[in-house]
Design a protein around this motif. Structure first.
Motif, PDB file in Angstrom:
ATOM      1  N   SER A 217       3.704 -33.234  18.344  1.00 58.68           N
ATOM      2  CA  SER A 217       4.460 -32.194  17.980  1.00 58.68           C
ATOM      3  C   SER A 217       4.190 -31.667  16.438  1.00 58.68           C
ATOM      4  CB  SER A 217       5.998 -32.641  17.787  1.00 58.68           C
ATOM      5  OG  SER A 217       6.198 -32.917  19.273  1.00 58.68           O
ATOM      6  N   CYS A 218       4.302 -30.427  16.102  1.00 55.42           N
ATOM      7  CA  CYS A 218       4.292 -30.038  14.962  1.00 55.42           C
ATOM      8  C   CYS A 218       5.590 -29.167  14.533  1.00 55.42           C
ATOM      9  CB  CYS A 218       2.998 -28.947  14.951  1.00 55.42           C
ATOM     10  SG  CYS A 218       2.995 -28.007  13.519  1.00 55.42           S
ATOM     11  N   THR A 219       6.156 -29.643  13.661  1.00 50.71           N
ATOM     12  CA  THR A 219       7.686 -29.043  13.307  1.00 50.71           C
ATOM     13  C   THR A 219       7.585 -28.321  11.985  1.00 50.71           C
ATOM     14  OG1 THR A 219       8.691 -30.620  14.830  1.00 50.71           O
ATOM     15  CG2 THR A 219      10.012 -29.414  13.110  1.00 50.71           C
ATOM     16  N   ALA A 220       8.174 -27.325  11.749  1.00 53.07           N
ATOM     17  CA  ALA A 220       8.125 -26.631  10.414  1.00 53.07           C
ATOM     18  C   ALA A 220       9.514 -27.187   9.851  1.00 53.07           C
ATOM     19  CB  ALA A 220       8.217 -24.962  10.752  1.00 53.07           C
ATOM     20  N   VAL A 221       9.362 -27.641   8.827  1.00 54.91           N
ATOM     21  CA  VAL A 221      10.564 -28.295   7.710  1.00 54.91           C
ATOM     22  C   VAL A 221      10.714 -27.250   6.427  1.00 54.91           C
ATOM     23  CG1 VAL A 221      11.533 -29.957   6.821  1.00 54.91           C
ATOM     24  CG2 VAL A 221      10.140 -30.579   8.990  1.00 54.91           C
ATOM     25  N   GLY A 222      11.780 -26.782   6.301  1.00 59.17           N
ATOM     26  CA  GLY A 222      12.185 -26.066   5.281  1.00 59.17           C
ATOM     27  C   GLY A 222      11.784 -24.458   5.343  1.00 59.17           C
ATOM     28  N   PHE A 223      11.283 -24.063   6.532  1.00 56.89           N
ATOM     29  CA  PHE A 223      10.919 -22.760   6.677  1.00 56.89           C
ATOM     30  C   PHE A 223      10.853 -22.630   8.134  1.00 56.89           C
ATOM     31  CE2 PHE A 223       6.409 -22.340   8.065  1.00 56.89           C
ATOM     32  CZ  PHE A 223       6.220 -23.621   7.894  1.00 56.89           C
ATOM     33  N   THR A 224      10.963 -21.188   8.576  1.00 53.48           N
ATOM     34  CA  THR A 224      10.782 -20.815   9.781  1.00 53.48           C
ATOM     35  C   THR A 224       9.170 -20.358  10.120  1.00 53.48           C
ATOM     36  OG1 THR A 224      11.508 -19.503  11.756  1.00 53.48           O
ATOM     37  CG2 THR A 224      11.394 -18.538   9.587  1.00 53.48           C
ATOM     38  N   SER A 225       8.722 -20.768  11.601  1.00 52.67           N
ATOM     39  CA  SER A 225       7.342 -20.417  11.706  1.00 52.67           C
ATOM     40  C   SER A 225       7.229 -19.589  12.726  1.00 52.67           C
ATOM     41  CB  SER A 225       6.656 -21.907  12.008  1.00 52.67           C
ATOM     42  OG  SER A 225       7.144 -22.413  13.106  1.00 52.67           O
ATOM     43  N   LYS A 226       8.365 -19.096  13.357  1.00 51.11           N
ATOM     44  CA  LYS A 226       8.353 -18.350  14.434  1.00 51.11           C
ATOM     45  C   LYS A 226       7.482 -17.090  14.243  1.00 51.11           C
ATOM     46  CE  LYS A 226      12.869 -18.340  14.266  1.00 51.11           C
ATOM     47  NZ  LYS A 226      14.218 -18.087  14.634  1.00 51.11           N
ATOM     48  N   ASN A 227       7.269 -16.576  13.030  1.00 51.43           N
ATOM     49  CA  ASN A 227       6.242 -15.396  12.900  1.00 51.43           C
ATOM     50  C   ASN A 227       4.900 -15.856  12.651  1.00 51.43           C
ATOM     51  OD1 ASN A 227       8.383 -13.314  13.217  1.00 51.43           O
ATOM     52  ND2 ASN A 227       9.182 -13.733  11.018  1.00 51.43           N
ATOM     53  N   CYS A 228       4.646 -17.172  12.573  1.00 51.74           N
ATOM     54  CA  CYS A 228       3.178 -17.293  12.490  1.00 51.74           C
ATOM     55  C   CYS A 228       2.616 -17.999  13.441  1.00 51.74           C
ATOM     56  CB  CYS A 228       3.465 -18.678  11.447  1.00 51.74           C
ATOM     57  SG  CYS A 228       4.144 -18.528   9.894  1.00 51.74           S
ATOM     58  N   ASP A 229       1.198 -17.765  13.697  1.00 54.83           N
ATOM     59  CA  ASP A 229       0.529 -18.329  14.596  1.00 54.83           C
ATOM     60  C   ASP A 229       0.184 -19.803  14.151  1.00 54.83           C
ATOM     61  OD1 ASP A 229      -2.108 -15.790  14.578  1.00 54.83           O
ATOM     62  OD2 ASP A 229       0.062 -15.901  15.568  1.00 54.83           O
ATOM     63  N   ILE A 230       0.315 -20.763  14.962  1.00 56.12           N
ATOM     64  CA  ILE A 230      -0.046 -22.158  14.704  1.00 56.12           C
ATOM     65  C   ILE A 230      -1.166 -22.674  15.430  1.00 56.12           C
ATOM     66  CG2 ILE A 230       0.798 -24.511  15.179  1.00 56.12           C
ATOM     67  CD1 ILE A 230       2.624 -22.867  13.328  1.00 56.12           C
TER      68      ILE A 230
ATOM     69  N   TYR B 210      -5.230 -35.498  14.229  1.00 54.79           N
ATOM     70  CA  TYR B 210      -4.941 -34.032  14.788  1.00 54.79           C
ATOM     71  C   TYR B 210      -3.853 -33.495  13.770  1.00 54.79           C
ATOM     72  CZ  TYR B 210      -7.188 -34.713  19.269  1.00 54.79           C
ATOM     73  OH  TYR B 210      -7.888 -35.215  20.236  1.00 54.79           O
ATOM     74  N   SER B 211      -4.202 -32.146  12.937  1.00 61.29           N
ATOM     75  CA  SER B 211      -3.365 -31.570  12.220  1.00 61.29           C
ATOM     76  C   SER B 211      -3.138 -30.276  12.687  1.00 61.29           C
ATOM     77  CB  SER B 211      -4.089 -31.319  10.966  1.00 61.29           C
ATOM     78  OG  SER B 211      -4.425 -32.772  10.226  1.00 61.29           O
ATOM     79  N   CYS B 212      -1.930 -29.736  12.134  1.00 60.61           N
ATOM     80  CA  CYS B 212      -1.636 -28.206  12.655  1.00 60.61           C
ATOM     81  C   CYS B 212      -1.578 -27.319  11.442  1.00 60.61           C
ATOM     82  CB  CYS B 212      -0.214 -28.205  13.446  1.00 60.61           C
ATOM     83  SG  CYS B 212       1.198 -28.863  12.564  1.00 60.61           S
ATOM     84  N   LYS B 213      -1.764 -26.190  11.725  1.00 64.48           N
ATOM     85  CA  LYS B 213      -1.674 -25.372  10.472  1.00 64.48           C
ATOM     86  C   LYS B 213      -1.211 -23.934  10.839  1.00 64.48           C
ATOM     87  CE  LYS B 213      -5.512 -22.696   8.303  1.00 64.48           C
ATOM     88  NZ  LYS B 213      -5.196 -21.276   9.123  1.00 64.48           N
ATOM     89  N   THR B 214      -0.323 -23.235   9.958  1.00 65.20           N
ATOM     90  CA  THR B 214      -0.080 -21.989  10.215  1.00 65.20           C
ATOM     91  C   THR B 214      -1.269 -20.860   9.922  1.00 65.20           C
ATOM     92  OG1 THR B 214       0.667 -21.739   7.654  1.00 65.20           O
ATOM     93  CG2 THR B 214       2.411 -22.527   9.329  1.00 65.20           C
ATOM     94  N   ALA B 215      -1.070 -19.765  10.562  1.00 64.07           N
ATOM     95  CA  ALA B 215      -1.960 -18.682  10.635  1.00 64.07           C
ATOM     96  C   ALA B 215      -1.230 -17.512  10.984  1.00 64.07           C
ATOM     97  CB  ALA B 215      -3.113 -19.163  11.397  1.00 64.07           C
ATOM     98  N   GLY B 216      -2.132 -16.249  10.951  1.00 62.78           N
ATOM     99  CA  GLY B 216      -1.878 -15.136  11.543  1.00 62.78           C
ATOM    100  C   GLY B 216      -1.324 -13.991  10.654  1.00 62.78           C
TER     101      GLY B 216
ATOM    102  N   TRP C  56      -0.896 -26.744   5.779  1.00 56.04           N
ATOM    103  CA  TRP C  56      -1.358 -27.721   6.837  1.00 56.04           C
ATOM    104  C   TRP C  56      -0.257 -28.925   6.832  1.00 56.04           C
ATOM    105  CZ3 TRP C  56      -5.872 -28.160   9.582  1.00 56.04           C
ATOM    106  CH2 TRP C  56      -6.772 -27.235   9.265  1.00 56.04           C
ATOM    107  N   GLY C  57      -0.100 -29.598   7.884  1.00 55.74           N
ATOM    108  CA  GLY C  57       0.450 -30.845   8.181  1.00 55.74           C
ATOM    109  C   GLY C  57      -0.251 -32.022   7.698  1.00 55.74           C
ATOM    110  N   GLN C  58       0.267 -33.241   7.618  1.00 56.27           N
ATOM    111  CA  GLN C  58      -0.341 -34.388   7.162  1.00 56.27           C
ATOM    112  C   GLN C  58      -1.027 -34.833   8.114  1.00 56.27           C
ATOM    113  OE1 GLN C  58       2.449 -34.556   8.392  1.00 56.27           O
ATOM    114  NE2 GLN C  58       2.729 -36.057   9.536  1.00 56.27           N
ATOM    115  N   GLY C  59      -0.925 -34.732   9.444  1.00 51.91           N
ATOM    116  CA  GLY C  59      -1.700 -35.062  10.336  1.00 51.91           C
ATOM    117  C   GLY C  59      -1.296 -36.362  11.216  1.00 51.91           C
ATOM    118  N   THR C  60      -1.643 -36.393  12.420  1.00 47.82           N
ATOM    119  CA  THR C  60      -1.301 -37.475  13.123  1.00 47.82           C
ATOM    120  C   THR C  60      -2.438 -38.259  14.045  1.00 47.82           C
ATOM    121  OG1 THR C  60       0.342 -38.484  14.910  1.00 47.82           O
ATOM    122  CG2 THR C  60      -0.477 -36.213  15.247  1.00 47.82           C
TER     123      THR C  60
END
Length: 118
Positions: free
Chosen positions: A20-33, A92-98, A109-113
């Motif tokens: 799972s990759c969860t946005a905390v403190g903001f909304t990621s719905k307009n971002c590519d992930i 494994y790490s996730c990242k916003t884009a787009g 970037w997230g911290q990774g799992t």
């Protein structure tokens, strides 16, 4: 404002994990992930992407085994990983884009799992 990954662990070949990759403190719905993975000492590898529109892409190395999805209401993107192989072992790490992602949250970037298949 951060991305938080979870769900990694140690599994045997052929087993599954769901990251799972969860946005905390903001909304990621307009971002590519995007999901990436990296083995220590090696180049980071792109794994999967999900666009703001919902269009998905997977690297050839994981196609047919991994599936990316998102729950915009939960600001969470998932990476379902089936039939895991030892070569999937990585951080494994996730990242916003787009182009629709706010500049404030772009390239975050997230911290990774850690995923270990052995």
């Amino acid at each position: 404002v951060q991305l938080v990954e979870s769900g990694g662990g140690l599994v045997q070949p052929g087993e599954s994990l769901s990251l799972s990759c969860t946005a905390v403190g903001f909304t990621s719905k307009n971002c590519d992930i995007e999901w990436y993975r990296q083995v220590t000492g090696m180049q980071r590898e792109w794994v999967s992407s999900i666009r703001r529109s919902g269009t998905i892409y997977h690297a050839d190395s994981v196609k047919g085994r991994f599936t990316i999805s998102r729950d915009k209401a939960r600001d969470t993107v998932y990476l379902q990983m089936n039939n895991l192989k030892p070569e999937d072992t990585a951080m494994y790490s996730c990242k916003t884009a787009g182009p629709y992602c706010s500049n404030r949250y772009l390239d975050l970037w997230g911290q990774g799992t850690q995923v270990t298949v052995s």
